[in-house]
Design a protein around this motif. Structure first.
Motif, PDB file in Angstrom:
ATOM      1  N   ASP A 147     -31.854 -29.649 -73.837  1.00  0.00           N
ATOM      2  CA  ASP A 147     -31.628 -28.641 -72.800  1.00  0.00           C
ATOM      3  C   ASP A 147     -30.254 -28.550 -71.974  1.00  0.00           C
ATOM      4  N   PHE A 148     -29.677 -29.845 -71.945  1.00  0.00           N
ATOM      5  CA  PHE A 148     -28.619 -30.033 -71.838  1.00  0.00           C
ATOM      6  C   PHE A 148     -27.285 -29.314 -72.679  1.00  0.00           C
ATOM      7  N   ASP A 149     -27.588 -29.597 -73.918  1.00  0.00           N
ATOM      8  CA  ASP A 149     -26.881 -29.257 -75.087  1.00  0.00           C
ATOM      9  C   ASP A 149     -26.777 -27.691 -75.049  1.00  0.00           C
ATOM     10  N   GLU A 150     -28.028 -27.054 -74.755  1.00  0.00           N
ATOM     11  CA  GLU A 150     -28.308 -25.746 -74.951  1.00  0.00           C
ATOM     12  C   GLU A 150     -27.254 -25.036 -73.681  1.00  0.00           C
ATOM     13  N   VAL A 151     -27.373 -25.602 -72.433  1.00  0.00           N
ATOM     14  CA  VAL A 151     -26.628 -25.201 -71.409  1.00  0.00           C
ATOM     15  C   VAL A 151     -25.111 -25.084 -71.815  1.00  0.00           C
ATOM     16  N   MET A 152     -24.685 -26.410 -72.451  1.00  0.00           N
ATOM     17  CA  MET A 152     -23.233 -26.339 -72.573  1.00  0.00           C
ATOM     18  C   MET A 152     -22.777 -25.423 -73.784  1.00  0.00           C
ATOM     19  N   SER A 153     -23.653 -25.342 -74.718  1.00  0.00           N
ATOM     20  CA  SER A 153     -23.196 -24.320 -75.808  1.00  0.00           C
ATOM     21  C   SER A 153     -23.325 -22.835 -75.347  1.00  0.00           C
ATOM     22  N   ALA A 154     -24.254 -22.616 -74.670  1.00  0.00           N
ATOM     23  CA  ALA A 154     -23.948 -21.053 -73.801  1.00  0.00           C
ATOM     24  C   ALA A 154     -22.699 -21.018 -73.179  1.00  0.00           C
ATOM     25  N   LEU A 155     -22.284 -22.198 -72.585  1.00  0.00           N
ATOM     26  CA  LEU A 155     -21.109 -21.886 -71.732  1.00  0.00           C
ATOM     27  C   LEU A 155     -19.910 -21.750 -72.536  1.00  0.00           C
ATOM     28  N   ASP A 156     -19.925 -22.575 -73.643  1.00  0.00           N
ATOM     29  CA  ASP A 156     -18.816 -22.457 -74.773  1.00  0.00           C
ATOM     30  C   ASP A 156     -18.817 -21.015 -75.362  1.00  0.00           C
ATOM     31  N   ASN A 157     -19.851 -20.564 -75.676  1.00  0.00           N
ATOM     32  CA  ASN A 157     -20.100 -19.239 -76.138  1.00  0.00           C
ATOM     33  C   ASN A 157     -19.437 -18.084 -75.142  1.00  0.00           C
ATOM     34  N   LEU A 158     -19.842 -18.367 -73.822  1.00  0.00           N
ATOM     35  CA  LEU A 158     -19.093 -17.349 -72.761  1.00  0.00           C
ATOM     36  C   LEU A 158     -17.843 -17.648 -72.536  1.00  0.00           C
ATOM     37  N   ASN A 159     -17.120 -18.830 -73.424  1.00  0.00           N
ATOM     38  CA  ASN A 159     -15.770 -19.080 -72.977  1.00  0.00           C
ATOM     39  C   ASN A 159     -15.658 -19.420 -71.435  1.00  0.00           C
ATOM     40  N   VAL A 160     -16.683 -20.210 -71.040  1.00  0.00           N
ATOM     41  CA  VAL A 160     -16.472 -20.816 -69.740  1.00  0.00           C
ATOM     42  C   VAL A 160     -16.098 -22.394 -69.607  1.00  0.00           C
ATOM     43  N   GLY A 196     -32.427 -23.665 -70.365  1.00  0.00           N
ATOM     44  CA  GLY A 196     -31.272 -23.815 -69.662  1.00  0.00           C
ATOM     45  C   GLY A 196     -30.219 -22.805 -69.953  1.00  0.00           C
ATOM     46  N   LEU A 197     -30.736 -21.473 -70.406  1.00  0.00           N
ATOM     47  CA  LEU A 197     -29.849 -20.301 -70.461  1.00  0.00           C
ATOM     48  C   LEU A 197     -29.766 -19.865 -68.987  1.00  0.00           C
ATOM     49  N   ALA A 198     -30.697 -19.915 -68.194  1.00  0.00           N
ATOM     50  CA  ALA A 198     -30.643 -19.699 -66.610  1.00  0.00           C
ATOM     51  C   ALA A 198     -29.777 -20.029 -66.012  1.00  0.00           C
ATOM     52  N   ASP A 199     -29.657 -21.426 -66.428  1.00  0.00           N
ATOM     53  CA  ASP A 199     -28.736 -22.213 -65.450  1.00  0.00           C
ATOM     54  C   ASP A 199     -27.166 -21.832 -65.811  1.00  0.00           C
ATOM     55  N   ALA A 200     -26.993 -21.677 -67.266  1.00  0.00           N
ATOM     56  CA  ALA A 200     -25.777 -21.224 -67.791  1.00  0.00           C
ATOM     57  C   ALA A 200     -25.425 -19.745 -67.293  1.00  0.00           C
ATOM     58  N   GLN A 201     -26.291 -18.788 -67.108  1.00  0.00           N
ATOM     59  CA  GLN A 201     -26.157 -17.615 -66.637  1.00  0.00           C
ATOM     60  C   GLN A 201     -25.532 -17.830 -65.247  1.00  0.00           C
ATOM     61  N   LEU A 202     -26.239 -18.765 -64.251  1.00  0.00           N
ATOM     62  CA  LEU A 202     -25.875 -19.041 -62.990  1.00  0.00           C
ATOM     63  C   LEU A 202     -24.291 -19.426 -62.802  1.00  0.00           C
ATOM     64  N   ILE A 203     -23.988 -20.332 -63.766  1.00  0.00           N
ATOM     65  CA  ILE A 203     -22.591 -20.737 -63.756  1.00  0.00           C
ATOM     66  C   ILE A 203     -21.735 -19.716 -64.150  1.00  0.00           C
ATOM     67  N   TYR A 204     -22.151 -18.966 -65.040  1.00  0.00           N
ATOM     68  CA  TYR A 204     -21.200 -17.636 -65.685  1.00  0.00           C
ATOM     69  C   TYR A 204     -20.966 -16.831 -64.586  1.00  0.00           C
ATOM     70  N   LEU A 205     -22.115 -16.625 -63.546  1.00  0.00           N
ATOM     71  CA  LEU A 205     -21.979 -15.616 -62.573  1.00  0.00           C
ATOM     72  C   LEU A 205     -21.045 -16.236 -61.383  1.00  0.00           C
ATOM     73  N   ASP A 258     -25.924  -6.620 -60.147  1.00  0.00           N
ATOM     74  CA  ASP A 258     -25.512  -6.196 -61.426  1.00  0.00           C
ATOM     75  C   ASP A 258     -26.442  -7.125 -62.281  1.00  0.00           C
ATOM     76  N   PHE A 259     -26.425  -8.472 -61.695  1.00  0.00           N
ATOM     77  CA  PHE A 259     -27.252  -9.428 -62.678  1.00  0.00           C
ATOM     78  C   PHE A 259     -28.729  -9.339 -62.431  1.00  0.00           C
ATOM     79  N   GLY A 260     -29.264  -8.563 -61.678  1.00  0.00           N
ATOM     80  CA  GLY A 260     -30.599  -8.269 -61.487  1.00  0.00           C
ATOM     81  C   GLY A 260     -31.150  -9.072 -60.336  1.00  0.00           C
ATOM     82  N   PHE A 261     -30.276  -9.812 -59.419  1.00  0.00           N
ATOM     83  CA  PHE A 261     -30.874 -10.373 -58.419  1.00  0.00           C
ATOM     84  C   PHE A 261     -31.311  -9.414 -57.153  1.00  0.00           C
TER      85      PHE A 261
END
Ligand code: ATP
Ligand code: MG
Length: 418
Positions: free
Chosen positions: A233-246, A136-145, A32-35
Motif C-alpha cells: 500500500d505504501f509503495d503504491e502511494v509513493m509511486s503515485a506521488l513519483d508519477n505526479l512529480n510530487v 492508497g491512490l486516494a492518499d496520494a490524491q490528497l497529498i497532490y491536492l 474541482d476534485f469532486g469534494f
C-alpha cells in the motif's frame, strides 16, 4: 475594558482579505476534485471525540473545551472535524447509495492549548475527507491536492512528509519494539511520554519536547515492521506521488496525534513559521467509521491549519485592502442629497462608492478620499449643479473631466465596465 479570551483572536479587515483569497482558491480546487461542502455543528457530545480521537491523546487528555450544558449533558466544542464528518456520514447513511463520498468543510476548531505564535485556542481548518476508497491512490490524491493548493497560492518552502502507521496486524510488533526502546531511554523522556509509554507508545514519537525528540533519534522505524499489505500500500502511494512529480520525504518519526489513523499519514511542513512547522496533516483512518457504529468503510483525509496558512501567505502577499472605485465629494445640502442617491445606486451596480455623510469642507473630503485610496473622486458642488456637469478626477493621473449629471450612474457603470 473587556478584552477577548486568551488564545482567541479577531481577524480584522486588512487581514481578512488574505483569508478570503485562500478560501476561494481552496474551495475552487476542492470542488474541482469532486469534494462537496458539508457543514457540521461546532459542538458535539463529548463521547464522539473521546471515542474517536482516543483517551490517551493530547486533545482528549487536556485540550478539549468540555462542559455540561444546562441539563447536564456533556458537550465539547469540536477540536477537529473528522469525527463529526464521520458521524454525519453514518447518521445520514450517506454510504447507502455510494460508499465513495468526498467532503470538505472550513471552520473554527477549539483546543485549550498554550497560546503562542501559530497556536490558538480557536483556530480554523480546511478539512477534506474521502470515504469508501481503500486504495492508497486516494492518499496520494490528497497529498497532490495539498501540494497543488500551496503552489497555486505561490507558497514555496513546502515539504510533504509521509509515513505509514501500519495496521492492526503489523502495528503490535512495532509497538513492542518501540516500547522496549522507550524503556531504555526513559530517564531522558518527559513525564507525559513515560506515562504514555505503555498505553500509547506511538504518541511519544509525536512529543514536541526537544529533549524527547533527541532521545528518540535512534528509535526503531515503523518502516521496518510493515506487513506485506501495508508495504504494498505504501509503495503504491509513493509511486503515485513519483508519477505526479510530487517531491516527498519518508519520515519514520511522523505519527498523527489522533488514535484512529492507519497506514499512510502525512504532513505538509514549512521552515518559514518557526516552531509551528506543520501547515497541514492527515492520513488514513480505516477503522473509524466502524468504531463509531457504521459499516466497515475505509477513509482518508486531511486538515489544513488555516491560521498558519494565512500567516505563510501573508508573508509575501501584497496589500489586499479593497479601495473605493470612486469617492463623491459633495458641497451644500442639494449636492449632498444627490451624491447620497448616487452612492446608493453605484453600490447597487457593483461600483464601490463612498462619501462623507456630514457637511465637511472640500479639503477634508479630499483628504479622506486620499486616505481611503479612492481611485477617482467625483466633485459635486453648487457650480457643478448649475452647469449640470460634475467633475471626475482620476487620483492617479490627476486628470479631470466634466461628466454630465444626466444619466450619471449609467455613464459611470459603462466606464467601470459594470
Ligand atoms: P501540532 O503538531 O502543530 O500540534 P496537530 O498534530 O495537533 O498539530 P492536527 O490535529 O493534525 O494538528 O491539525 C491539522 C493542522 O491544524 C495542523 O497541521 C496545524 O496546522 C493546525 N493546528 C492544530 N492545532 C492548532 C492550533 N492550536 N492553532 C493553530 N493551528 C493549529
Ligand atoms: Mg496539537
Amino acid at each position: 475594558m473587556i478584552q477577548l479570551i486568551r488564545g482567541f483572536k479577531d481577524i480584522l479587515p486588512g487581514e481578512v482579505e488574505i483569508w478570503q483569497q485562500i478560501e476561494s482558491v481552496a474551495r475552487q480546487l476542492l470542488e474541482d476534485f469532486g469534494f462537496k461542502e458539508i457543514r457540521i455543528p461546532v459542538m458535539e457530545r463529548t463521547e464522539l471525540f473521546a471515542r474517536s480521537i482516543g483517551e490517551d491523546t493530547d486533545i482528549v487528555e487536556k485540550e478539549m473545551y468540555t462542559f455540561p450544558d444546562r441539563k447536564g449533558d456533556l458537550i465539547t466544542l469540536r477540536p477537529e472535524a473528522t469525527a463529526s464528518i464521520a458521524r454525519a456520514y453514518i447518521q445520514h447513511k450517506l454510504f447507502a447509495q455510494d460508499p465513495v463520498q468526498k467532503f470538505y468543510m472550513i471552520g473554527p476548531m477549539f483546543r485549550r492549548e498554550r497560546p503562542q505564535k501559530g497556536r490558538y485556542r480557536q483556530f480554523y481548518q480546511i478539512d477534506a475527507e474521502i470515504f469508501g476508497v481503500q486504495s492508497g491512490l486516494a492518499d496520494a490524491q490528497l497529498i497532490y491536492l495539498l501540494v497543488t493548493l500551496f503552489t497555486r497560492l505561490e507558497l514555496a518552502d513546502i515539504n510533504a512528509h509521509i509515513n505509514s502507521l501500519g495496521c492492526p496486524q503489523c502495528r503490535p510488533d512495532f509497538r513492542k519494539a518501540l516500547t522496549r526502546y522507550l524503556v531504555s531511554v526513559s530517564d531522558r523522556l518527559c513525564s507525559d511520554c513515560n506515562r504514555r509509554r505503555d498505553r500509547n507508545p506511538l504518541r511519544v514519537l509525536d512529543c514536541k519536547v526537544p529533549t524527547c525528540r533527541e532521545a528518540l533519534t535512534d528509535a526503531p522505524s515503523i518502516q521496518d515492521s510493515l506487513c506485506d499489505d501495508c508495504r504494498a500500500d505504501f509503495d503504491e502511494v509513493m509511486s503515485a506521488l513519483d508519477n505526479l512529480n510530487v517531491p516527498f520525504v519518508v519520515d519514520k518519526r511522523l505519527v498523527r496525534g489522533l488514535d484512529y489513523y492507519t497506514r499512510t499519514a502525512f504532513e505538509i511542513q514549512t521552515t518559514s513559521l518557526g516552531a509551528q512547522s506543520a501547515v497541514a496533516g492527515g492520513g488514513r483512518y480505516d477503522n473509524l467509521v466502524r468504531e463509531l457504529g457504521g459499516p466497515d468503510i475505509p477513509a482518508t483525509g486531511f486538515a489544513i491549519g488555516f491560521d498558519r496558512l494565512a500567516e505563510l501567505f501573508g508573508l509575501n502577499a501584497p496589500d489586499m485592502i479593497p479601495r473605493p472605485d470612486i469617492f463623491l465629494a459633495a458641497l451644500g445640502a442639494e449636492s449632498q442629497a444627490l451624491a447620497f442617491e448616487w452612492v446608493c445606486l453605484l453600490g447597487k451596480s457593483g461600483i464601490r462608492a463612498e462619501m462623507d455623510m456630514g457637511a465637511k469642507s472640500l479639503k477634508s473630503q479630499m483628504k479622506r478620499a486620499d486616505r481611503l485610496g479612492a481611485a477617482n473622486v467625483l466633485i459635486v458642488g453648487e457650480n457643478e449643479l448649475k452647469e449640470a456637469a460634475v467633475i471626475l478626477r482620476n487620483m492617479a493621473t490627476k486628470e479631470q473631466e466634466a461628466v454630465p449629471i444626466d444619466r450619471l450612474v449609467e455613464n459611470l457603470k459603462k466606464r467601470f465596465n459594470k
